[in-house]
Scaffold this motif. Structure first.
Motif, PDB file in Angstrom:
ATOM      1  N   ASN A  37       0.663  -1.208   0.092  1.00 48.45           N
ATOM      2  CA  ASN A  37      -0.066  -0.006   0.123  1.00 48.45           C
ATOM      3  C   ASN A  37       0.918   1.281  -0.028  1.00 48.45           C
ATOM      4  N   ASN A  38       0.631   2.168  -1.017  1.00 51.19           N
ATOM      5  CA  ASN A  38       1.651   3.426  -1.092  1.00 51.19           C
ATOM      6  C   ASN A  38       1.466   3.995   0.139  1.00 51.19           C
ATOM      7  N   ASP A  39       0.437   4.348   0.775  1.00 50.48           N
ATOM      8  CA  ASP A  39       0.563   5.238   2.081  1.00 50.48           C
ATOM      9  C   ASP A  39       1.269   4.546   3.271  1.00 50.48           C
ATOM     10  N   ARG A  40       1.075   3.280   3.376  1.00 48.93           N
ATOM     11  CA  ARG A  40       1.982   2.363   4.321  1.00 48.93           C
ATOM     12  C   ARG A  40       3.562   2.521   3.993  1.00 48.93           C
ATOM     13  N   VAL A  41       4.054   2.379   2.779  1.00 51.20           N
ATOM     14  CA  VAL A  41       5.385   2.310   2.404  1.00 51.20           C
ATOM     15  C   VAL A  41       5.826   3.717   2.577  1.00 51.20           C
ATOM     16  N   GLU A  42       5.014   5.003   2.304  1.00 53.97           N
ATOM     17  CA  GLU A  42       5.529   6.182   2.578  1.00 53.97           C
ATOM     18  C   GLU A  42       5.601   6.279   4.153  1.00 53.97           C
ATOM     19  N   GLN A  43       4.599   5.934   4.812  1.00 50.29           N
ATOM     20  CA  GLN A  43       4.758   5.952   6.410  1.00 50.29           C
ATOM     21  C   GLN A  43       5.876   5.236   6.903  1.00 50.29           C
ATOM     22  N   LEU A  44       6.403   4.023   6.227  1.00 48.25           N
ATOM     23  CA  LEU A  44       7.711   3.449   6.723  1.00 48.25           C
ATOM     24  C   LEU A  44       8.927   4.254   6.527  1.00 48.25           C
ATOM     25  N   HIS A  88      19.123  -2.172  24.206  1.00 53.05           N
ATOM     26  CA  HIS A  88      17.752  -1.752  23.895  1.00 53.05           C
ATOM     27  C   HIS A  88      17.249  -2.007  22.559  1.00 53.05           C
ATOM     28  N   ILE A  89      18.282  -2.807  21.817  1.00 56.98           N
ATOM     29  CA  ILE A  89      18.077  -3.374  20.507  1.00 56.98           C
ATOM     30  C   ILE A  89      16.874  -4.423  20.507  1.00 56.98           C
ATOM     31  N   PRO A  90      16.750  -5.276  21.399  1.00 60.58           N
ATOM     32  CA  PRO A  90      15.803  -6.304  21.181  1.00 60.58           C
ATOM     33  C   PRO A  90      14.280  -5.787  21.534  1.00 60.58           C
ATOM     34  N   ARG A  91      14.257  -4.585  22.393  1.00 62.01           N
ATOM     35  CA  ARG A  91      13.010  -4.076  22.324  1.00 62.01           C
ATOM     36  C   ARG A  91      12.461  -2.956  21.692  1.00 62.01           C
ATOM     37  N   LEU A  92      13.447  -2.595  20.966  1.00 62.13           N
ATOM     38  CA  LEU A  92      13.204  -1.417  19.988  1.00 62.13           C
ATOM     39  C   LEU A  92      12.018  -1.233  19.104  1.00 62.13           C
ATOM     40  N   PHE A  93      11.232  -2.386  18.962  1.00 63.91           N
ATOM     41  CA  PHE A  93      10.441  -2.455  18.168  1.00 63.91           C
ATOM     42  C   PHE A  93       8.993  -2.559  18.736  1.00 63.91           C
ATOM     43  N   GLU A  94       9.075  -2.567  19.959  1.00 61.26           N
ATOM     44  CA  GLU A  94       7.774  -2.714  20.862  1.00 61.26           C
ATOM     45  C   GLU A  94       7.246  -1.340  20.942  1.00 61.26           C
ATOM     46  N   ARG A  95       5.645  -1.484  21.160  1.00 64.84           N
ATOM     47  CA  ARG A  95       4.781  -0.413  21.084  1.00 64.84           C
ATOM     48  C   ARG A  95       5.116   0.367  22.429  1.00 64.84           C
ATOM     49  N   PHE A  96       5.425   1.781  22.219  1.00 64.96           N
ATOM     50  CA  PHE A  96       5.628   2.526  23.346  1.00 64.96           C
ATOM     51  C   PHE A  96       6.965   2.541  23.994  1.00 64.96           C
ATOM     52  N   TYR A  97       7.865   1.551  23.590  1.00 68.09           N
ATOM     53  CA  TYR A  97       9.165   1.357  24.241  1.00 68.09           C
ATOM     54  C   TYR A  97       9.938   2.818  23.696  1.00 68.09           C
ATOM     55  N   ARG A  98      10.702   3.308  24.604  1.00 71.89           N
ATOM     56  CA  ARG A  98      11.322   4.573  24.440  1.00 71.89           C
ATOM     57  C   ARG A  98      12.854   4.009  25.102  1.00 71.89           C
ATOM     58  N   LEU A 114       8.417   2.930  15.271  1.00 73.86           N
ATOM     59  CA  LEU A 114       9.189   1.735  14.886  1.00 73.86           C
ATOM     60  C   LEU A 114       8.412   0.575  14.851  1.00 73.86           C
ATOM     61  N   ALA A 115       7.223   0.690  16.043  1.00 76.10           N
ATOM     62  CA  ALA A 115       6.398  -0.365  16.008  1.00 76.10           C
ATOM     63  C   ALA A 115       5.416  -0.443  14.925  1.00 76.10           C
ATOM     64  N   ILE A 116       5.210   0.555  14.410  1.00 73.44           N
ATOM     65  CA  ILE A 116       4.539   0.735  12.951  1.00 73.44           C
ATOM     66  C   ILE A 116       5.271   0.362  11.852  1.00 73.44           C
ATOM     67  N   VAL A 117       6.556   0.641  11.716  1.00 70.60           N
ATOM     68  CA  VAL A 117       7.398   0.194  10.870  1.00 70.60           C
ATOM     69  C   VAL A 117       7.665  -1.200  10.669  1.00 70.60           C
ATOM     70  N   LYS A 118       7.818  -1.861  11.766  1.00 68.56           N
ATOM     71  CA  LYS A 118       7.948  -3.455  11.841  1.00 68.56           C
ATOM     72  C   LYS A 118       6.618  -3.949  11.418  1.00 68.56           C
ATOM     73  N   HIS A 119       5.487  -3.315  11.836  1.00 66.55           N
ATOM     74  CA  HIS A 119       4.208  -4.035  11.423  1.00 66.55           C
ATOM     75  C   HIS A 119       4.040  -3.973  10.082  1.00 66.55           C
ATOM     76  N   GLY A 126       8.277  -8.887   4.770  1.00 66.52           N
ATOM     77  CA  GLY A 126       9.502  -8.360   4.722  1.00 66.52           C
ATOM     78  C   GLY A 126      10.219  -8.904   6.005  1.00 66.52           C
ATOM     79  N   THR A 127      11.522  -7.998   6.200  1.00 63.46           N
ATOM     80  CA  THR A 127      12.196  -8.123   7.430  1.00 63.46           C
ATOM     81  C   THR A 127      12.722  -7.027   7.749  1.00 63.46           C
ATOM     82  N   ILE A 128      13.085  -6.580   9.022  1.00 68.49           N
ATOM     83  CA  ILE A 128      13.813  -5.334   9.203  1.00 68.49           C
ATOM     84  C   ILE A 128      14.951  -5.965  10.247  1.00 68.49           C
ATOM     85  N   GLU A 129      16.243  -5.180  10.156  1.00 68.67           N
ATOM     86  CA  GLU A 129      17.063  -5.417  11.110  1.00 68.67           C
ATOM     87  C   GLU A 129      17.503  -4.152  11.498  1.00 68.67           C
TER      88      GLU A 129
END
Length: 165
Positions: A37-44, A88-98, A114-119, A126-129
């Motif tokens: 979806n164009n909007d989602r890719v743009e958001q990422l 911090h890296i293992p928790r980086l993609f958790e919602r509300f984690y700062r 980053l939680a949105i990006v991962k989703h 895909g995958t993200i590292e």
């Protein structure tokens, strides 16, 4: 993907300039298509590039690269910013984690980017590292299945085009 990355970089250049960060994109010249979806890719793209600018330092750089292989499209967003501690890296993609709650509050944000990006990445197959060193910077690497047409689809598109002529 390459065109959208270029458009997002253009949109965020003013923000980068205000932060005294050099923002550039590595163009490989070949169009890179992905299913999504164009909007989602743009958001990422916005979330990753904006974070790289936000958590950078004056005189720093943000580099965006898009390239592909036969099967995959790759997006790299690297910066010379403050970096992220390894714990911090293992928790980086958790919602509300700062990573740094005090700094995050002063810089804005919800802790959802980053939680949105991962989703988005996972929903596209895909995958993200992330690789980071404190004081040296961070690189996010996204791998997405590349859209490639089959010979039958190519022929059908050619037939459609010739019928319009």
């Amino acid at each position: 993907l390459d065109k959208m990355a270029d458009d997002v970089c253009e949109m965020l250049k003013i923000h980068a300039k205000e932060k005294q960060v050099d923002l550039s994109i590595n163009e490989n010249g070949e169009p890179i298509y992905v299913w999504g979806n164009n909007d989602r890719v743009e958001q990422l793209l916005i979330n990753l590039i904006e974070n790289a600018i936000k958590y950078n330092q004056p005189g720093g750089t943000v580099r965006v690269s898009v390239y592909g292989t036969e099967k995959n499209a790759y997006l790299l967003v690297s910066d010379t910013g403050i970096g992220i501690a390894e714990e911090h890296i293992p928790r980086l993609f958790e919602r509300f984690y700062r990573v740094d709650k005090g700094r995050s509050r002063s810089m804005g944000g919800t802790g959802l980017g980053l939680a949105i990006v991962k989703h988005i990445v996972v929903s596209m197959g895909g995958t993200i590292e992330v690789h980071s060193k404190l004081g040296e910077g961070t690189e996010f690497s996204v791998t997405l299945p590349r859209y490639t047409s089959t010979p039958a689809e190519e022929e059908a598109m050619a037939d459609d085009y010739s019928e319009e002529a």
